[in-house]
Design an enzyme around this catalytic site. Sequence first.
Site, mmCIF file in Angstrom:
data_model
loop_
_atom_site.group_PDB
_atom_site.id
_atom_site.type_symbol
_atom_site.label_atom_id
_atom_site.label_comp_id
_atom_site.label_asym_id
_atom_site.label_seq_id
_atom_site.Cartn_x
_atom_site.Cartn_y
_atom_site.Cartn_z
ATOM 1 C CG ASP A 210 -1.631 -1.116 1.432
ATOM 2 O OD1 ASP A 210 -1.935 -1.795 0.261
ATOM 3 O OD2 ASP A 210 -1.881 -1.375 2.564
ATOM 4 C CD GLU B 6 -8.707 -2.881 -1.543
ATOM 5 O OE1 GLU B 6 -9.543 -3.209 -0.299
ATOM 6 O OE2 GLU B 6 -7.755 -3.686 -1.869
HETATM 7 O O1 FUB Z 1 -3.408 -3.652 3.451
HETATM 8 C C1 FUB Z 1 -4.720 -3.808 3.761
HETATM 9 C C2 FUB Z 1 -5.406 -3.339 2.560
HETATM 10 O O2 FUB Z 1 -5.220 -4.181 1.761
HETATM 11 C C3 FUB Z 1 -5.480 -2.077 1.963
HETATM 12 O O3 FUB Z 1 -6.095 -1.162 3.183
HETATM 13 C C4 FUB Z 1 -6.237 -2.402 0.873
HETATM 14 O O4 FUB Z 1 -6.076 -1.154 0.093
HETATM 15 C C5 FUB Z 1 -5.382 -3.540 0.560
HETATM 16 O O5 FUB Z 1 -4.397 -3.347 -0.271
#
Ligand code: FUB
Length: 356
Positions: free
Chosen positions: A45, A255
């Site tokens: 991330d 996301e």
């Molecule tokens: O790293 C945890 C979660 O996985 C993140 O918040 C999302 O974007 C995905 O990458």
Amino acid sequence: MKQTQFKLTLFLIAAAFMVNSAGAQTTQKQQFLSPPLIKSIYTADPSAHVFNGKIYIYPSHDIEAGISENDSGDHFAMRDYHILSMNSITDPVTDHGVALDIKNIPWAGRQLWAPDCAYKNGVYYLYFPVKDKNDVFRIGVATSKDPAGPFKAEPQPIKGSYSIDPAVFTDTDRQSYMYFGGIWGGQLQRWATGKYESNGSKTDLQQDNMPALSCKVVKLNQNMKEFDGPVHDVVILDNSGKPLLGKDHDRRFFEGSWMHKYNGKYYFTYSTGDTHYLAYAIGDKPFGPFRYKGIFLKPVQGWTTHHSIVEFKEKWYLFYHDTELSGKTHLRNVKVTPLEHRPDGSIAMIDPFRSK
Ligand code: FUB
């Protein structure tokens, strides 16, 4: 061609392919496009920014917590943040050690997920999602005078915040906006009525023919610690001007949003999650609406990828992650590769593998 020869040819073609953990087909001869930026810890991330002429990367710090994989993402059980920096894209990465530990966030329960950072008037603001003690994701903020931390968390989450993946964009007029949200484990679907539904769906709204759930965007107050005004939907429109639908898993928001401005246009970029693409949509204002334009990163090895886009010394770069080091979904590593805006404003497609 005889039928037996034809069958043999088909078999050989099939054998030359394998399926990576994202479900994407890759040939055995493929190599990763870029190497991991750091091998001593697992990182994911990556939110990259240029501060004081250097690149700072704000990643999640993946760990092996021994929790089995599920659609809620319980296996991503991170407990602290390490900030990375680089003097240039090709220089070695410095790991600045623990910048914020979950034990020093008074309201936190579990799972420190993807953070971001912003700067204003001598202070760096680290924004982070973590589940509170009721297991509901909220977004917190911590401050430091140093971009590498350590950061001190505010005693409460940002009022009115929910879900995950804050990405803070500061426009040329110095107004900052926070984009946030993620479906499935990021819980955005549980806020569809305006309040948290603890028994809500584990994935999405289950409404295939309705507009898909939107990422959220809100202005940040001048103190950078509060929302200023209402939270808006980041609406993504298709070619005919209609919002993308819930069933459109290849294109709808999942996301990991990011915003960058290029030639006066606002580029909203995001992960499509279960279809494993990075996609982009272009608008004329930070609040949108945005017109869907396409994908710009094909599936990486691993279930998720999550990215940021940054300009450094007049070149643009994509920071992203895959699972090259571990081969495990929850133990990821961050990477960087050049990103190209074509003269017509489109983003050139990036393949995270190169063929030999
Ligand atoms: O790293 C945890 C979660 O996985 C993140 O918040 C999302 O974007 C995905 O990458």
